[in-house]
Design a protein around this motif. Structure first.
Motif, short mmCIF file in Angstrom:
data_model
loop_
_atom_site.label_atom_id
_atom_site.label_comp_id
_atom_site.label_asym_id
_atom_site.label_seq_id
_atom_site.Cartn_x
_atom_site.Cartn_y
_atom_site.Cartn_z
N LYS A 1 25.77 42.71 40.52
CA LYS A 1 27.22 43.20 41.10
C LYS A 1 28.39 42.85 40.53
N LEU A 2 29.22 43.39 40.26
CA LEU A 2 30.63 42.91 39.50
C LEU A 2 31.91 43.41 40.36
N ASP A 3 32.53 42.58 40.47
CA ASP A 3 33.84 43.27 41.27
C ASP A 3 34.84 43.68 39.94
N LEU A 4 35.88 44.30 40.58
CA LEU A 4 36.68 45.07 39.55
C LEU A 4 37.37 44.04 38.81
N GLY A 5 37.87 42.95 39.17
CA GLY A 5 38.59 41.96 38.25
C GLY A 5 37.63 41.35 37.13
N CYS A 6 36.44 41.16 37.37
CA CYS A 6 35.55 40.71 36.65
C CYS A 6 34.99 41.93 35.63
N ALA A 7 35.22 43.15 36.07
CA ALA A 7 34.71 44.26 35.13
C ALA A 7 35.74 44.43 33.98
N TRP A 8 36.92 44.20 34.42
CA TRP A 8 37.81 44.48 32.99
C TRP A 8 38.28 43.00 32.21
N ARG A 9 38.06 41.98 32.92
CA ARG A 9 38.41 40.66 32.33
C ARG A 9 37.48 40.51 31.28
N PRO A 10 37.61 39.85 30.30
CA PRO A 10 36.49 39.30 29.09
C PRO A 10 35.25 38.63 29.75
#
Length: 232
Positions: free
Chosen positions: A99-108
């Motif tokens: 699972k990946l939240d939206l912040g971690c999805a677009w951050r490096p």
């Protein structure tokens, strides 16, 4: 300004043309948002960073290269496999329960190793917990003292047999902040905070009892989310 339909929210969203202060519904970061989106539906008034609002329905992410991740909105609250923060809209791999939240999805993505950090004097190695030989009794983060969850990404020091949350390796243990430039702020957990400390954040005014950045001179402090944007 014309409203747009985006998959992260159940109402049409209005693009922001000026700064707005609040908490992003996508990644839960609190602060000033520019170029993002707002929901103007009665009783909603939700804010999004641009990157969170424009999340794609399906992505391939370097933190989970074996399978694509699908955007899921409003599924049961869960914990991000990278940062261990609770969220309700994010990406999900049904094969691996990743699972990946939206912040971690677009951050490096976090690097595989960390060298010479303020967090620890030895090399830290990124791990997902599978096959770890470290003692189960030591599964607490060295920085914040809370539990490091099994099968979630975290950093290990093999020399000291210590664990670190990915998010905690980015915490400045003592730095200056633009909202309080006179004195350095020290990172403390809730248990380490002095008993006389006010529990309200200098920036957002919210009460908290966990990680904080504290000024011993002024008895002022920031909660961790507001203290993330620290500058020297």
């Amino acid at each position: 300004m014309e409203k747009v339909d985006l998959p992260v929210h159940n109402h049409p969203l209005l693009p922001l043309t000026r700064f707005s202060h609040g908490r992003c519904k996508g990644c839960w970061s609190h602060g000033y948002i520019y170029g993002g989106y707002r929901c103007n539906e009665l009783g909603c008034d939700t804010l999004f960073y641009k990157e969170c609002a424009e999340s794609l329905p399906d992505i391939n992410h370097s933190s989970h290269p074996d399978h694509p991740l699908k955007l899921v909105r409003k599924f049961q609250s869960s914990i991000c496999s990278l940062c261990q923060v609770w969220f309700d809209t994010g990406y999900f791999c049904s094969i691996c329960d990743f699972k990946l939240d939206l912040g971690c999805a677009w951050r490096p993505s976090p690097p595989l190793t960390l060298e010479n950090t303020d967090t620890h004097e030895h090399q830290l190695v990124l791990s997902n917990g599978v096959g770890s030989e470290l003692s189960q009794s030591t599964r607490n983060c060295k920085v914040c003292s809370s539990e490091v969850l099994e099968f979630k990404q975290y950093y290990e020091c093999h020399q000291c047999e210590l664990f670190f949350h990915v998010k905690c390796t980015k915490i400045s243990l003592e730095e200056y902040h633009t909202s309080h430039p006179e004195h350095p702020l020290k990172f403390l957990t809730g248990d380490e905070a002095p008993g006389y400390a006010d529990k309200k954040c200098l920036l957002c005014g919210m009460e908290f009892n966990q990680e904080l950045h504290h000024c011993d001179v002024c008895n002022q402090h920031l909660q961790r989310l507001c203290g993330k944007l620290i500058t020297t």
